[in-house]
Write a protein that holds these residues in place. Structure first.
Motif, PDB file in Angstrom:
ATOM      1  N   PRO A   1      45.998  26.351  61.224  1.00  0.00           N
ATOM      2  CA  PRO A   1      44.675  27.879  61.025  1.00  0.00           C
ATOM      3  C   PRO A   1      45.450  29.186  61.799  1.00  0.00           C
ATOM      4  O   PRO A   1      46.174  28.672  62.501  1.00  0.00           O
ATOM      5  N   SER A   2      44.720  30.227  60.647  1.00  0.00           N
ATOM      6  CA  SER A   2      45.162  30.744  61.257  1.00  0.00           C
ATOM      7  C   SER A   2      44.814  31.811  63.172  1.00  0.00           C
ATOM      8  O   SER A   2      45.424  31.810  63.875  1.00  0.00           O
ATOM      9  N   THR A   3      43.613  30.898  63.266  1.00  0.00           N
ATOM     10  CA  THR A   3      42.671  30.691  64.499  1.00  0.00           C
ATOM     11  C   THR A   3      42.309  29.745  64.876  1.00  0.00           C
ATOM     12  O   THR A   3      42.255  28.565  64.711  1.00  0.00           O
ATOM     13  N   THR A   4      42.140  29.612  66.293  1.00  0.00           N
ATOM     14  CA  THR A   4      41.377  28.716  67.314  1.00  0.00           C
ATOM     15  C   THR A   4      39.877  28.951  66.897  1.00  0.00           C
ATOM     16  O   THR A   4      39.505  29.564  66.654  1.00  0.00           O
ATOM     17  N   LYS A   5      39.465  27.971  67.740  1.00  0.00           N
ATOM     18  CA  LYS A   5      37.330  27.577  67.432  1.00  0.00           C
ATOM     19  C   LYS A   5      37.130  28.542  68.091  1.00  0.00           C
ATOM     20  O   LYS A   5      35.954  28.876  67.484  1.00  0.00           O
ATOM     21  N   THR A   6      37.734  28.970  68.864  1.00  0.00           N
ATOM     22  CA  THR A   6      37.322  30.472  69.281  1.00  0.00           C
ATOM     23  C   THR A   6      37.359  31.986  69.146  1.00  0.00           C
ATOM     24  O   THR A   6      37.398  33.033  69.717  1.00  0.00           O
ATOM     25  N   GLY A   7      38.096  31.693  67.597  1.00  0.00           N
ATOM     26  CA  GLY A   7      38.831  32.505  67.347  1.00  0.00           C
ATOM     27  C   GLY A   7      39.956  33.843  67.477  1.00  0.00           C
ATOM     28  O   GLY A   7      40.271  34.645  67.511  1.00  0.00           O
ATOM     29  N   GLU A   8      40.645  32.881  68.533  1.00  0.00           N
ATOM     30  CA  GLU A   8      42.079  33.927  69.169  1.00  0.00           C
ATOM     31  C   GLU A   8      43.019  33.383  67.820  1.00  0.00           C
ATOM     32  O   GLU A   8      42.969  32.712  67.408  1.00  0.00           O
ATOM     33  N   SER A   9      43.834  34.038  67.917  1.00  0.00           N
ATOM     34  CA  SER A   9      44.795  34.321  66.366  1.00  0.00           C
ATOM     35  C   SER A   9      46.227  33.550  67.549  1.00  0.00           C
ATOM     36  O   SER A   9      46.161  32.585  68.691  1.00  0.00           O
ATOM     37  N   LYS A  10      46.300  32.567  66.297  1.00  0.00           N
ATOM     38  CA  LYS A  10      47.808  31.589  66.479  1.00  0.00           C
ATOM     39  C   LYS A  10      49.094  31.946  66.094  1.00  0.00           C
ATOM     40  O   LYS A  10      49.402  31.576  66.915  1.00  0.00           O
ATOM     41  N   ILE A  11      48.665  32.997  65.875  1.00  0.00           N
ATOM     42  CA  ILE A  11      50.420  33.887  65.749  1.00  0.00           C
ATOM     43  C   ILE A  11      50.180  34.975  66.194  1.00  0.00           C
ATOM     44  O   ILE A  11      49.175  35.559  66.222  1.00  0.00           O
ATOM     45  N   VAL A  12      51.174  34.738  67.343  1.00  0.00           N
ATOM     46  CA  VAL A  12      51.109  35.682  68.802  1.00  0.00           C
ATOM     47  C   VAL A  12      52.035  35.865  68.904  1.00  0.00           C
ATOM     48  O   VAL A  12      53.645  36.035  68.339  1.00  0.00           O
ATOM     49  N   PRO A  13      52.646  37.345  69.216  1.00  0.00           N
ATOM     50  CA  PRO A  13      53.425  38.308  69.873  1.00  0.00           C
ATOM     51  C   PRO A  13      54.411  36.845  70.319  1.00  0.00           C
ATOM     52  O   PRO A  13      55.761  37.601  70.552  1.00  0.00           O
TER      53      PRO A  13
END
Length: 426
Positions: free
Chosen positions: A352-364
């Protein structure tokens, strides 16, 4: 055949302080033996437990666990996560395919193995059931074998056949295996990812799927495919409908044609009944199942695994959240590399593009302390609910832009700014 059984309480009296004890894993977790062992905690000290994934949410919740036991985990499951991340346990980073080497060469010499087997047949042969994987090597190498014999354990074909003469102590039980229904965890995000992955899978492909909702979602999107095969370290209930409808035939595999090959299985009772005495399914040792030479021998090998996070260059963290050990290396890199080397093969990271809390799983950048399970050189396809990024042959800037395109829209501007800082300020 007359078989002499002991009680679990008497059987575990063979375990002494300071010994290293292998614990059979997954749906084959020997719960009766472990509960009996934990009742001896006041008598024991420095007993090291070694295992991959175990099931049983409250199994290890005993008072003063660390006073008697140390969990030296080869793959961290939910029920030991707190222990492993505390002072009473630790984690050994290792490819799943190489764990048998640790036992075979005495790097992790085993004093005792606690295993869970099917009832013996008229010839005295039991089966390691739902989990052959590393257990076969443990049985070959442990000095003392204690087996929980369960009439509800399926008898599976393959490398897991073991004669009662190889077992020092037998304990008779009649208990249901732990069940996990990954299909119940599939949501719309997982289904969207599943559809994107299904579009990448060609007819006559040989599939490997990891654990969780996304693999089951992918399988549910393959009903119009033809002549798929399975060669995987594990599988669950999602495979059954595709076998029943003739989508999975294994006809075009070059290794084990006509057979589903696996190391272990976790699912519901329906799955355990499906594999019971089913010659179509073979459970083999994990150093063979996960050998890249074996994986690549099948054309169009497709490996689908997930990740906790992935950075803009394609580095995949799949085992930890920063320094917090969440799971393990497992077989991801075994199959990612094997699929990449297969003729027409496709290694896929799906998340998924985000965690359950809405943080991005694609990160710098990966979190400080996070482990790189799959390197950026190994990653070809990355799939989120927003599409597919193909990274193979792309430079770092191109990879970053491709990954931003499948990130959640609310994070794309931030990620673009990070790309500018990284690449335009050199």
């Amino acid at each position: 055949m007359v078989v002499n059984y002991s009680t679990a309480e008497n059987a575990v009296k063979e375990i002494k302080s300071g010994q290293r004890v292998f614990v059979h894993g997954s749906a084959s977790t020997p719960m009766s033996l472990l509960r009996a062992l934990f009742k001896r905690s006041v008598e024991l000290k420095d007993v090291e437990l070694v295992s991959i994934t175990t099931l049983g949410d409250d199994l290890f919740n005993i008072p003063d666990f660390g006073a008697s036991f140390f969990m030296n985990s080869l793959f961290v499951s939910k029920n030991v996560r707190q222990i492993v991340n505390g002072t009473n346990g630790d984690y050994i980073p290792v490819f799943l395919s190489e764990i048998p080497i640790l036992f075979d060469k005495g790097i992790l010499a085993l004093d005792v193995a606690l295993i869970h087997v099917s009832e013996p047949d008229k010839h005295g042969f039991c089966s390691l059931g739902t989990s052959v994987d590393i257990a076969r090597s443990a049985v070959k190498n442990a000095k003392h074998i204690i087996a929980q014999v369960n009439k509800q354990m399926p008898r599976t074909h393959g490398d897991g056949i073991i004669h009662i003469s190889e077992i020092n102590t037998l304990v008779n039980v009649d208990e249901a295996l732990p069940e996990v229904n990954y299909g119940n965890r599939v949501d719309e995000t997982a289904m969207t990812i599943g559809r994107f992955c299904a579009e990448l899978i060609e007819d006559r492909s040989t599939l490997q799927m990891g654990i969780g909702a996304i693999p089951d979602a992918v399988l549910s999107c393959l009903r119009d495919h033809k002549d798929l095969g399975i060669h995987t370290e594990m599988f669950s209930d999602g495979v059954i409908p595709l076998v029943e409808t003739g989508v999975i035939t294994n006809k075009f595999k070059k290794k084990h044609r006509g057979k589903i090959v696996t190391g272990f299985a976790i699912g519901t009772r329906k799955l355990y009944d499906f594999v019971d005495d089913n010659p179509q399914v073979v459970f083999l040792e994990i150093d063979y199942v996960n050998d890249t030479k074996v994986i690549r021998a099948n054309p169009k090998a497709v490996s689908i695994n997930s990740a906790i996070e992935i950075d803009l260059t394609g580095q995949v963290c799949a085992d930890s959240i920063g320094t917090y050990q969440y799971s393990g290396v497992g077989g991801q890199i075994d199959f990612m590399r094997g699929a990449a080397l297969s003729e027409g093969g496709k290694p896929i990271i799906a998340l998924p593009s985000t965690t359950k809390t809405g943080e991005s799983k694609i990160v710098p950048f990966l979190k400080e302390g996070a482990g790189v399970v799959t390197t950026r050189a190994h990653v070809h396809y990355v799939v989120t609910e927003y599409g597919v990024a193909y990274l193979f042959g792309k430079n770092l800037r191109q990879r970053a832009m491709a990954l931003i395109a499948i990130a959640h829209p609310m994070h794309r501007e931030w990620l673009e700014k990070e790309v500018i800082k990284r690449f335009d300020m050199k």
